[in-house]
Design an enzyme around this catalytic site. Structure first.
Site, PDB file in Angstrom:
ATOM      1  N   THR A 280       0.696  -1.233   0.059  1.00 43.67           N
ATOM      2  CA  THR A 280       0.216   0.115   0.127  1.00 43.67           C
ATOM      3  C   THR A 280       0.711   1.299  -0.010  1.00 43.67           C
ATOM      4  O   THR A 280       2.042   1.260   0.399  1.00 43.67           O
ATOM      5  CB  THR A 280      -0.632   0.037   1.169  1.00 43.67           C
ATOM      6  OG1 THR A 280      -1.492   1.197   1.399  1.00 43.67           O
ATOM      7  CG2 THR A 280      -0.082  -0.312   2.570  1.00 43.67           C
ATOM      8  N   ASP A 281       0.292   2.391  -0.570  1.00 48.46           N
ATOM      9  CA  ASP A 281       0.857   3.485  -0.701  1.00 48.46           C
ATOM     10  C   ASP A 281       0.964   4.170   0.983  1.00 48.46           C
ATOM     11  O   ASP A 281       1.598   5.010   1.368  1.00 48.46           O
ATOM     12  CB  ASP A 281       0.335   4.869  -1.495  1.00 48.46           C
ATOM     13  CG  ASP A 281      -1.056   4.944  -0.981  1.00 48.46           C
ATOM     14  OD1 ASP A 281      -1.800   4.117  -0.199  1.00 48.46           O
ATOM     15  OD2 ASP A 281      -1.654   5.781  -2.006  1.00 48.46           O
ATOM     16  N   GLU A 282       0.101   3.569   1.885  1.00 50.22           N
ATOM     17  CA  GLU A 282       0.026   3.950   3.185  1.00 50.22           C
ATOM     18  C   GLU A 282       1.527   3.932   3.940  1.00 50.22           C
ATOM     19  O   GLU A 282       1.506   4.643   4.949  1.00 50.22           O
ATOM     20  CB  GLU A 282      -1.001   3.345   3.997  1.00 50.22           C
ATOM     21  CG  GLU A 282      -2.548   3.781   3.300  1.00 50.22           C
ATOM     22  CD  GLU A 282      -3.607   3.624   4.418  1.00 50.22           C
ATOM     23  OE1 GLU A 282      -3.445   3.240   5.641  1.00 50.22           O
ATOM     24  OE2 GLU A 282      -4.640   3.499   3.970  1.00 50.22           O
TER      25      GLU A 282
ATOM     26  N   TYR B 151      -1.997  -0.402  10.905  1.00 52.71           N
ATOM     27  CA  TYR B 151      -2.233  -1.360   9.610  1.00 52.71           C
ATOM     28  C   TYR B 151      -0.836  -0.958   8.621  1.00 52.71           C
ATOM     29  O   TYR B 151      -0.286  -1.943   8.233  1.00 52.71           O
ATOM     30  CB  TYR B 151      -3.449  -0.860   8.714  1.00 52.71           C
ATOM     31  CG  TYR B 151      -3.312  -1.160   7.256  1.00 52.71           C
ATOM     32  CD1 TYR B 151      -3.474  -2.459   6.951  1.00 52.71           C
ATOM     33  CD2 TYR B 151      -3.276  -0.205   6.456  1.00 52.71           C
ATOM     34  CE1 TYR B 151      -3.479  -2.724   5.517  1.00 52.71           C
ATOM     35  CE2 TYR B 151      -3.312  -0.555   5.057  1.00 52.71           C
ATOM     36  CZ  TYR B 151      -3.625  -1.663   4.604  1.00 52.71           C
ATOM     37  OH  TYR B 151      -3.316  -2.115   3.216  1.00 52.71           O
TER      38      TYR B 151
ATOM     39  N   LYS C 106       2.147  -3.422   7.165  1.00 47.14           N
ATOM     40  CA  LYS C 106       2.372  -3.608   5.826  1.00 47.14           C
ATOM     41  C   LYS C 106       3.821  -3.173   5.633  1.00 47.14           C
ATOM     42  O   LYS C 106       4.561  -3.633   4.817  1.00 47.14           O
ATOM     43  CB  LYS C 106       1.249  -2.660   5.043  1.00 47.14           C
ATOM     44  CG  LYS C 106      -0.008  -3.142   4.915  1.00 47.14           C
ATOM     45  CD  LYS C 106      -0.062  -4.519   4.497  1.00 47.14           C
ATOM     46  CE  LYS C 106      -0.006  -4.653   2.915  1.00 47.14           C
ATOM     47  NZ  LYS C 106      -0.499  -5.907   2.557  1.00 47.14           N
TER      48      LYS C 106
HETATM   49  P1  NAD Z   1      -9.635  -7.710   1.920  1.00 50.50           P
HETATM   50  O1  NAD Z   1      -9.440  -7.194   3.304  1.00 50.50           O
HETATM   51  O2  NAD Z   1     -10.764  -7.268   0.958  1.00 50.50           O
HETATM   52  O3  NAD Z   1      -9.085  -9.205   1.774  1.00 50.50           O
HETATM   53  C1  NAD Z   1      -8.305  -9.830   2.570  1.00 50.50           C
HETATM   54  C2  NAD Z   1      -8.131 -11.390   2.174  1.00 50.50           C
HETATM   55  O4  NAD Z   1      -7.303 -11.896   2.760  1.00 50.50           O
HETATM   56  C3  NAD Z   1      -9.634 -12.003   2.785  1.00 50.50           C
HETATM   57  O5  NAD Z   1     -10.212 -12.901   1.592  1.00 50.50           O
HETATM   58  C4  NAD Z   1      -9.137 -12.655   3.777  1.00 50.50           C
HETATM   59  O6  NAD Z   1     -10.075 -13.953   4.133  1.00 50.50           O
HETATM   60  C5  NAD Z   1      -7.714 -12.810   3.387  1.00 50.50           C
HETATM   61  N1  NAD Z   1      -6.898 -13.401   4.750  1.00 50.50           N
HETATM   62  C6  NAD Z   1      -6.819 -12.574   5.874  1.00 50.50           C
HETATM   63  N2  NAD Z   1      -6.081 -13.323   6.487  1.00 50.50           N
HETATM   64  C7  NAD Z   1      -5.473 -14.385   6.073  1.00 50.50           C
HETATM   65  C8  NAD Z   1      -4.543 -15.343   6.492  1.00 50.50           C
HETATM   66  N3  NAD Z   1      -4.095 -15.526   7.539  1.00 50.50           N
HETATM   67  N4  NAD Z   1      -4.235 -16.511   5.359  1.00 50.50           N
HETATM   68  C9  NAD Z   1      -4.975 -16.419   4.123  1.00 50.50           C
HETATM   69  N5  NAD Z   1      -5.815 -15.612   3.778  1.00 50.50           N
HETATM   70  C10 NAD Z   1      -5.932 -14.558   4.746  1.00 50.50           C
HETATM   71  O7  NAD Z   1      -8.337  -6.714   1.408  1.00 50.50           O
HETATM   72  P2  NAD Z   1      -8.238  -6.233  -0.234  1.00 50.50           P
HETATM   73  O8  NAD Z   1      -8.793  -4.872  -0.171  1.00 50.50           O
HETATM   74  O9  NAD Z   1      -8.382  -7.073  -1.312  1.00 50.50           O
HETATM   75  O10 NAD Z   1      -6.487  -5.993  -0.259  1.00 50.50           O
HETATM   76  C11 NAD Z   1      -5.841  -7.124  -0.472  1.00 50.50           C
HETATM   77  C12 NAD Z   1      -4.338  -6.341  -0.401  1.00 50.50           C
HETATM   78  O11 NAD Z   1      -3.891  -5.332  -1.112  1.00 50.50           O
HETATM   79  C13 NAD Z   1      -4.068  -6.570   0.969  1.00 50.50           C
HETATM   80  O12 NAD Z   1      -2.629  -7.059   1.341  1.00 50.50           O
HETATM   81  C14 NAD Z   1      -3.731  -4.772   1.031  1.00 50.50           C
HETATM   82  O13 NAD Z   1      -2.845  -4.553   2.035  1.00 50.50           O
HETATM   83  C15 NAD Z   1      -3.347  -4.443  -0.273  1.00 50.50           C
HETATM   84  N6  NAD Z   1      -3.949  -3.234  -0.473  1.00 50.50           N
HETATM   85  C16 NAD Z   1      -5.489  -2.965  -0.727  1.00 50.50           C
HETATM   86  C17 NAD Z   1      -5.669  -1.738  -1.034  1.00 50.50           C
HETATM   87  C18 NAD Z   1      -7.196  -1.136  -1.120  1.00 50.50           C
HETATM   88  O14 NAD Z   1      -7.581  -0.225  -1.560  1.00 50.50           O
HETATM   89  N7  NAD Z   1      -8.176  -2.208  -0.900  1.00 50.50           N
HETATM   90  C19 NAD Z   1      -4.868  -0.523  -1.556  1.00 50.50           C
HETATM   91  C20 NAD Z   1      -3.573  -1.044  -1.565  1.00 50.50           C
HETATM   92  C21 NAD Z   1      -2.970  -2.248  -0.904  1.00 50.50           C
HETATM   93  O1  DAU Z   2      -4.144   3.971   0.459  1.00 49.17           O
HETATM   94  C1  DAU Z   2      -4.243   2.490   0.258  1.00 49.17           C
HETATM   95  C2  DAU Z   2      -5.236   1.977   1.313  1.00 49.17           C
HETATM   96  O2  DAU Z   2      -6.622   2.609   1.225  1.00 49.17           O
HETATM   97  C3  DAU Z   2      -5.201   0.295   1.590  1.00 49.17           C
HETATM   98  O3  DAU Z   2      -3.918   0.149   2.049  1.00 49.17           O
HETATM   99  C4  DAU Z   2      -6.145  -0.014   2.579  1.00 49.17           C
HETATM  100  O4  DAU Z   2      -6.094  -1.474   2.690  1.00 49.17           O
HETATM  101  C5  DAU Z   2      -7.584   0.457   2.274  1.00 49.17           C
HETATM  102  O5  DAU Z   2      -8.522   0.319   3.374  1.00 49.17           O
HETATM  103  C6  DAU Z   2      -7.633   2.118   2.086  1.00 49.17           C
HETATM  104  O6  DAU Z   2      -7.274   2.538   3.219  1.00 49.17           O
HETATM  105  P1  DAU Z   2      -8.153   4.067   3.611  1.00 49.17           P
HETATM  106  O7  DAU Z   2      -8.000   4.179   5.056  1.00 49.17           O
HETATM  107  O8  DAU Z   2      -7.738   5.149   2.828  1.00 49.17           O
HETATM  108  O9  DAU Z   2      -9.630   3.611   3.165  1.00 49.17           O
HETATM  109  P2  DAU Z   2     -11.115   3.573   4.012  1.00 49.17           P
HETATM  110  O10 DAU Z   2     -11.818   3.385   2.621  1.00 49.17           O
HETATM  111  O11 DAU Z   2     -11.123   3.180   5.192  1.00 49.17           O
HETATM  112  O12 DAU Z   2     -11.135   5.337   4.074  1.00 49.17           O
HETATM  113  C7  DAU Z   2     -10.967   6.229   3.004  1.00 49.17           C
HETATM  114  C8  DAU Z   2     -11.024   7.722   3.550  1.00 49.17           C
HETATM  115  O13 DAU Z   2     -12.616   8.137   3.748  1.00 49.17           O
HETATM  116  C9  DAU Z   2     -10.193   8.156   4.456  1.00 49.17           C
HETATM  117  O14 DAU Z   2      -9.708   9.224   4.615  1.00 49.17           O
HETATM  118  C10 DAU Z   2     -11.009   7.814   5.837  1.00 49.17           C
HETATM  119  C11 DAU Z   2     -12.495   8.381   5.193  1.00 49.17           C
HETATM  120  N1  DAU Z   2     -13.750   7.573   5.829  1.00 49.17           N
HETATM  121  C12 DAU Z   2     -13.787   6.256   5.885  1.00 49.17           C
HETATM  122  C13 DAU Z   2     -14.717   5.608   6.412  1.00 49.17           C
HETATM  123  C14 DAU Z   2     -14.825   4.080   6.441  1.00 49.17           C
HETATM  124  C15 DAU Z   2     -14.780   8.469   6.316  1.00 49.17           C
HETATM  125  O15 DAU Z   2     -14.645   9.558   6.259  1.00 49.17           O
HETATM  126  N2  DAU Z   2     -15.899   7.802   6.792  1.00 49.17           N
HETATM  127  C16 DAU Z   2     -16.006   6.339   6.810  1.00 49.17           C
HETATM  128  O16 DAU Z   2     -16.947   5.850   7.245  1.00 49.17           O
END
Ligand code: NAD
Ligand code: DAU
Length: 359
Positions: free
Chosen positions: A139-141, A164, A168
């Site tokens: 992630t970019d975080e 989180y 990562k």
């Molecule tokens: P998600 O939370 O939707 O899915 C995570 C999956 O991992 C789930 O299916 C869960 O059952 C599985 N999991 C959790 N623990 C496990 C374990 N111990 N063994 C096997 N499986 C397990 O997550 P996502 O949004 O699909 O993100 C996928 C990846 O991409 C993550 O590594 C996250 O950090 C990264 N990422 C996500 C975003 C985003 O915006 N969603 C952005 C940047 C990076």
């Molecule tokens: O930047 C990549 C990341 O983006 C991933 O690594 C994470 O897995 C993914 O969850 C996401 O993180 P964020 O914290 O940015 O996503 P989230 O959807 O939780 O929140 C997006 C923005 O919206 C953040 O500034 C918080 C705000 N927010 C979120 C929720 C759930 C609200 O204002 N209200 C809400 O109820």
């Protein structure tokens, strides 16, 4: 008999990005066979993939299990001739990491380390094949927060701010160390906020879509001025395939959508879009500004020049089109949403939102 397919192990494939990756890749790469390993935590949904065994009997297999289970990992990696691993499995929600950091350390740090150790051992046993790849999806975080200007690049310093992002960041460092120390052919990608089908409705966009549809309050953290760089999940999946196929081991690639928006802009846009699609009005009246997320990062934005210039990847989808397609997908899949909203989900909504005051 040797199989005509190249077999890839996808961890966390029943989550949001993993599901999109598996479905898109099976369609796009007829020579791929995929084994999905998923522990099916609250965020993983086997039903996302349950049509695949019948549609792709020779090219898809689901294994219910954890990356923390070394024996299982060893069994899969020694029984199958694995060409590469795409590692999505993680705890992914920042707010949950604030309430319960332990599971983030266990899965994201220890889980990634277990997976690295088993993959390295089997890769060495197999004579260190040149074309094996371990793709760590991050992630970019990990780079912390930006002010109003500037962008993250592959040279940005690590400065994670939430449990989180710290977990990562730790996992990225272990992957880097495995390449540097053992020559293990790993690649890291760090991407911005994804949106699209199958996203668990705890994240901003699906949560707002659901709440607008059901005329519930729309909880915006702080003043809603925080900025995220939105990336359509299908563009992300295509970037990951590009990195797997063309990226160099030991390298990091940043992936961004080039669509920076303030949270309040996103919420306004979704209110107006749903009002139009559902032929109603007044959704903006549901907005409530609530107590901010502790340590809330102000802005994320990615300079994706490296992947553009070196690997030739560009996002194909315009934000305006892809967000409408996403809303349409949720409206057409209310049954999917219902299966997700188990007792665990309701408990989470209470934990996260009942404690937040309206501002
Ligand atoms: P998600 O939370 O939707 O899915 C995570 C999956 O991992 C789930 O299916 C869960 O059952 C599985 N999991 C959790 N623990 C496990 C374990 N111990 N063994 C096997 N499986 C397990 O997550 P996502 O949004 O699909 O993100 C996928 C990846 O991409 C993550 O590594 C996250 O950090 C990264 N990422 C996500 C975003 C985003 O915006 N969603 C952005 C940047 C990076
Ligand atoms: O930047 C990549 C990341 O983006 C991933 O690594 C994470 O897995 C993914 O969850 C996401 O993180 P964020 O914290 O940015 O996503 P989230 O959807 O939780 O929140 C997006 C923005 O919206 C953040 O500034 C918080 C705000 N927010 C979120 C929720 C759930 C609200 O204002 N209200 C809400 O109820």
């Amino acid at each position: 008999m040797p199989t005509p397919f190249a077999t890839y192990l996808v961890t966390g494939g029943a989550g949001f990005i993993g599901t999109n990756f598996i479905r898109h890749t099976l369609a796009l790469r007829p020579q791929w066979r995929i084994i999905c390993l998923d522990a099916l935590t609250y965020a993983g949904n086997a039903a996302n993939l349950d049509d695949l065994p019948a549609r792709f009997p020779e090219r898809y297999r689901f294994v219910h299990g954890s990356i923390l289970d070394t024996k299982l990992l060893l069994k899969i990696l020694t029984q199958e001739d694995i060409a590469g691993v795409i590692h999505f499995a993680a705890e992914s929600h920042v707010d949950r990491s604030i309430h319960k950091p332990q599971t983030f350390i266990a899965t994201n740090v220890n889980g990634t380390c277990q997976l690295l150790q088993v993959c390295q051992a089997v890769w060495e046993q197999n004579g260190k094949p040149d074309d094996f790849r371990f793709l760590h999806v991050s992630t970019d975080e990990v780079y912390g927060a930006l002010g109003d200007t500037g962008y993250f690049t592959e040279q940005s310093a690590y400065a994670p701010n939430s449990p989180y992002s710290a977990s990562k960041a730790a996992s990225d460092h272990f992957v880097r160390a495995w390449h540097h120390t053992y020559g293990f052919p790993a690649v890291v990608t760090n991407c911005s906020n994804n949106y699209g089908p199958y996203q668990f409705p705890e994240k901003l966009i699906p949560l707002m879509i659901m709440n607008i549809q059901e005329k519930r309050a729309l909880p915006v953290y702080g003043d809603g001025a925080n900025i995220r760089d939105w990336l359509y999940v299908i563009d992300h999946c295509e970037a990951l395939l590009t990195v797997l196929e063309k990226g160099a081991p030991g390298e990091t690639y940043l992936i961004g959508g080039g669509a920076e928006k303030r949270n309040i802009e996103i919420v306004h846009l979704l209110c107006d879009l749903l009002d139009r699609l559902l032929a109603r009005s007044g959704s903006r009246d549901l907005i409530r500004f609530v107590t901010d997320r502790p340590g809330h990062d102000y802005r994320y934005a990615i300079d994706a020049a490296k992947i553009h210039q070196q690997l030739g990847w560009q996002p194909r989808h315009r934000f305006e089109d892809a967000i409408e397609a996403t809303v349409q997908w949720y409206l057409g899949h209310m049954d999917w949403v219902e299966t997700i909203r188990s007792g665990e989900y309701r408990q989470w909504i209470e934990t996260n939102y009942n404690l937040r005051d309206s501002k």
